[in-house]
Motif scaffolding. Structure first.
Motif, mmCIF file in Angstrom:
data_model
loop_
_atom_site.group_PDB
_atom_site.id
_atom_site.type_symbol
_atom_site.label_atom_id
_atom_site.label_comp_id
_atom_site.label_asym_id
_atom_site.label_seq_id
_atom_site.Cartn_x
_atom_site.Cartn_y
_atom_site.Cartn_z
ATOM 1 N N ALA A 67 0.844 -1.192 0.000
ATOM 2 C CA ALA A 67 0.000 0.000 0.000
ATOM 3 C C ALA A 67 0.883 1.246 0.000
ATOM 4 C CB ALA A 67 -0.918 0.010 1.220
ATOM 5 N N VAL A 68 0.484 2.222 -0.797
ATOM 6 C CA VAL A 68 1.139 3.534 -0.804
ATOM 7 C C VAL A 68 0.115 4.557 -0.335
ATOM 8 C CG1 VAL A 68 2.193 5.335 -2.212
ATOM 9 C CG2 VAL A 68 2.777 2.943 -2.616
ATOM 10 N N VAL A 90 -1.832 -6.573 4.942
ATOM 11 C CA VAL A 90 -2.433 -7.899 4.806
ATOM 12 C C VAL A 90 -3.591 -7.870 3.815
ATOM 13 C CG1 VAL A 90 -3.619 -9.754 6.042
ATOM 14 C CG2 VAL A 90 -1.730 -8.512 7.143
ATOM 15 N N SER A 91 -4.375 -6.788 3.848
ATOM 16 C CA SER A 91 -5.575 -6.709 3.016
ATOM 17 C C SER A 91 -5.939 -5.241 2.796
ATOM 18 C CB SER A 91 -6.745 -7.431 3.685
ATOM 19 O OG SER A 91 -7.070 -6.800 4.909
ATOM 20 N N ALA A 92 -6.937 -5.019 1.946
ATOM 21 C CA ALA A 92 -7.432 -3.668 1.732
ATOM 22 C C ALA A 92 -8.010 -3.090 3.018
ATOM 23 C CB ALA A 92 -8.484 -3.668 0.623
ATOM 24 N N ALA A 93 -8.672 -3.925 3.799
ATOM 25 C CA ALA A 93 -9.222 -3.461 5.071
ATOM 26 C C ALA A 93 -8.105 -3.021 6.018
ATOM 27 C CB ALA A 93 -10.063 -4.564 5.710
ATOM 28 N N GLY A 120 -4.850 9.514 0.985
ATOM 29 C CA GLY A 120 -5.220 8.677 -0.148
ATOM 30 C C GLY A 120 -4.414 7.400 -0.149
ATOM 31 N N VAL A 121 -5.008 6.311 -0.636
ATOM 32 C CA VAL A 121 -4.368 4.997 -0.619
ATOM 33 C C VAL A 121 -4.430 4.389 -2.012
ATOM 34 C CG1 VAL A 121 -4.310 2.720 0.437
ATOM 35 C CG2 VAL A 121 -5.123 4.669 1.754
ATOM 36 N N ALA A 122 -3.349 3.752 -2.428
ATOM 37 C CA ALA A 122 -3.323 2.966 -3.661
ATOM 38 C C ALA A 122 -2.700 1.614 -3.340
ATOM 39 C CB ALA A 122 -2.535 3.677 -4.743
ATOM 40 N N LEU A 152 -13.095 6.946 2.553
ATOM 41 C CA LEU A 152 -11.959 6.350 1.884
ATOM 42 C C LEU A 152 -12.251 4.933 1.472
ATOM 43 C CD1 LEU A 152 -9.004 6.777 1.076
ATOM 44 C CD2 LEU A 152 -8.353 5.871 3.299
ATOM 45 N N ASP A 153 -12.041 4.650 0.210
ATOM 46 C CA ASP A 153 -12.150 3.291 -0.293
ATOM 47 C C ASP A 153 -10.778 2.850 -0.751
ATOM 48 O OD1 ASP A 153 -12.573 0.926 -1.513
ATOM 49 O OD2 ASP A 153 -14.070 1.629 -2.955
ATOM 50 N N PRO A 154 -10.054 2.037 0.011
ATOM 51 C CA PRO A 154 -8.676 1.704 -0.316
ATOM 52 C C PRO A 154 -8.530 0.878 -1.572
ATOM 53 C CG PRO A 154 -9.434 0.403 1.541
ATOM 54 C CD PRO A 154 -10.506 1.396 1.262
ATOM 55 N N THR A 155 -9.610 0.367 -2.114
ATOM 56 C CA THR A 155 -9.520 -0.400 -3.355
ATOM 57 C C THR A 155 -9.732 0.478 -4.556
ATOM 58 O OG1 THR A 155 -11.878 -0.913 -3.397
ATOM 59 C CG2 THR A 155 -10.451 -2.393 -2.153
ATOM 60 N N ARG A 156 -9.939 1.788 -4.334
ATOM 61 C CA ARG A 156 -10.228 2.696 -5.442
ATOM 62 C C ARG A 156 -9.165 3.764 -5.493
ATOM 63 N NH1 ARG A 156 -14.202 7.333 -5.334
ATOM 64 N NH2 ARG A 156 -14.020 6.929 -3.137
ATOM 65 N N PRO A 157 -8.613 4.097 -6.691
ATOM 66 C CA PRO A 157 -7.577 5.131 -6.756
ATOM 67 C C PRO A 157 -8.141 6.492 -6.454
ATOM 68 C CG PRO A 157 -8.227 4.408 -8.957
ATOM 69 C CD PRO A 157 -8.918 3.501 -7.975
#
Length: 400
Positions: free
Chosen positions: A269-270, A326-329, A360-362, A395-400
């Motif tokens: 994750a960045v 470990v995961s997006a969560a 923000g997360v990618a 925030l949705d960590p699975t979405r750019p």
């Protein structure tokens, strides 16, 4: 109202020149920034265009001035678009070549017509280029990082209206000619000058606000100082071990992490963490107050990121964080810890003014193992966050 061409051109040139001088002066007192330099070029091209048209209005034998004016006018709009692309971190090589080609085409159309081209030599080419570059600029203002910045919407609206005006000029010019009553009343040089003044004022305000959010005045440097400084030098400059890598070091560390994680198919994750109000705090309360907030924010981010994470500079008001999750969560929980932790820590700073912080997360699951793509997506997601306490709420960590 009966207005003569020379007076209108003089007033327009004065407005455009003063606006350009204000923006360029502001560019000088700030740290170097590619976006600001490109927009400064646009504000330089504007007065040049008006000066050339003024020369033509006074001396009709100077037909070459029309070529200079048309090329400079096209460059003004095209460089506004180019600066917007740079703001959105998009590729520049082809776009820059298009800007140069547009200026050459605008001047070439006049040169081909020669001394007998008259007042409207190369007008069709110029109107077409202004329409195209204006639409491109409008589209660029509504995508990427600019889309999340509401002040850019005003620039998008004005660029679209200017494009519509130029398209109307092109159509009426081609169908009825420049001597038609409708063209002379509504689309000739005098009404076009008023449109130019409106565009210039809106562009000055929006460009200044957008640039202020990216680059501080020279009295409010990023705490890491100049490029290439080591962590030890940063620690000496700040009086403590900042634990924040300079940009070059962070990118090397990120690339190494991605390479190793790809071997084991681990999730990386960045995070992009930015604070948007340092410039306003510096203006309202002084650079010392802004520096205190920036220092506390940086220490807070470092304190609340995962223990194995790397934290690096990303300009004067942003940090990048890279780590294995470990995961997006898990990435979402880390973002919430950073956001909530920053809020609580900044509340304890004596006299602190709470800024707006975006996180923000990618993830490599979505963006692959390309470091540039991960950072760009994280930056875009961090722009335009809610108030600091709620920065991670949507925030949705699975979405750019």
């Amino acid at each position: 109202m009966d207005l003569d061409l020379t007076s209108v051109l003089v007033m327009t040139a004065l407005t455009v020149s003063v606006s350009g001088a204000v923006f360029i002066t502001d560019t000088v007192v700030r740290r170097d920034d590619a976006v600001g330099r490109i927009w400064a070029g646009a504000f330089l091209a504007g007065p040049l265009a008006l000066l050339a048209f003024l020369v033509w209005a006074q001396e009709r034998s100077a037909w070459w001035a029309v070529a200079v004016g048309n090329a400079a006018f096209v460059s003004t709009i095209s460089m506004m678009w180019l600066g917007c692309r740079r703001y959105n971190e998009r590729r520049m090589a082809v776009a820059a070549a298009g800007v140069v080609a547009g200026a050459v085409l605008a001047a070439g159309a006049v040169l081909v017509a020669g001394p007998d081209g008259g007042d409207w030599a190369g007008a069709r080419t110029m109107y077409l280029l202004l329409t195209v570059f204006g639409v491109l600029g409008c589209v660029e203002c509504l995508r990427g990082a600019l889309r999340a910045t509401r002040v850019a919407w005003a620039l998008a609206v004005v660029l679209m209206l200017h494009s519509a005006f130029c398209l109307l000029r092109l159509v009426v010019f081609a169908v009825a000619g420049p001597d038609s009553g409708f063209f002379e009343t509504w689309l000739s040089t005098i009404p076009a000058s008023f449109v130019t003044v409106i565009l210039t004022i809106v562009a000055l305000v929006t460009a200044s606000v957008l640039r202020a959010g990216r680059v501080p005045v020279r009295g409010l440097r990023s705490l890491s100082g100049a490029r290439g400084r080591t962590a030890a030098e940063m620690a000496r400059a700040t009086g403590a071990d900042s634990g924040v890598l300079v940009a070059e070091q962070f990118w090397i560390a990120l690339q190494g992490l991605l390479t190793r994680a790809s071997w084991h198919n681990e999730l990386v994750a960045v995070f992009a963490v930015r604070v948007d109000d340092l410039q306003r705090i510096a203006t309202a309360f002084g650079t010392e107050a802004a520096a205190d907030v920036a220092r506390a924010w940086r220490q807070s981010v470092r304190h609340h990121v995962p223990a194995a994470a790397r934290v690096g500079e990303d300009g004067p008001s942003a940090l990048l964080v890279s780590t294995v999750v470990v995961s997006a969560a898990d990435a979402r929980r880390a973002a919430e810890r950073i956001s909530q932790g920053a809020f609580e820590d900044l509340r304890t700073v004596p006299g602190a003014v709470l800024p707006t912080v975006g996180v923000g997360v990618a993830l490599t699951d979505d963006q692959g193992w390309d470091a540039a793509a991960l950072v760009a997506c994280a930056r875009a997601a961090s722009v335009g966050g809610e108030a600091i306490a709620d920065a991670a709420d949507g925030l949705d960590p699975t979405r750019p």
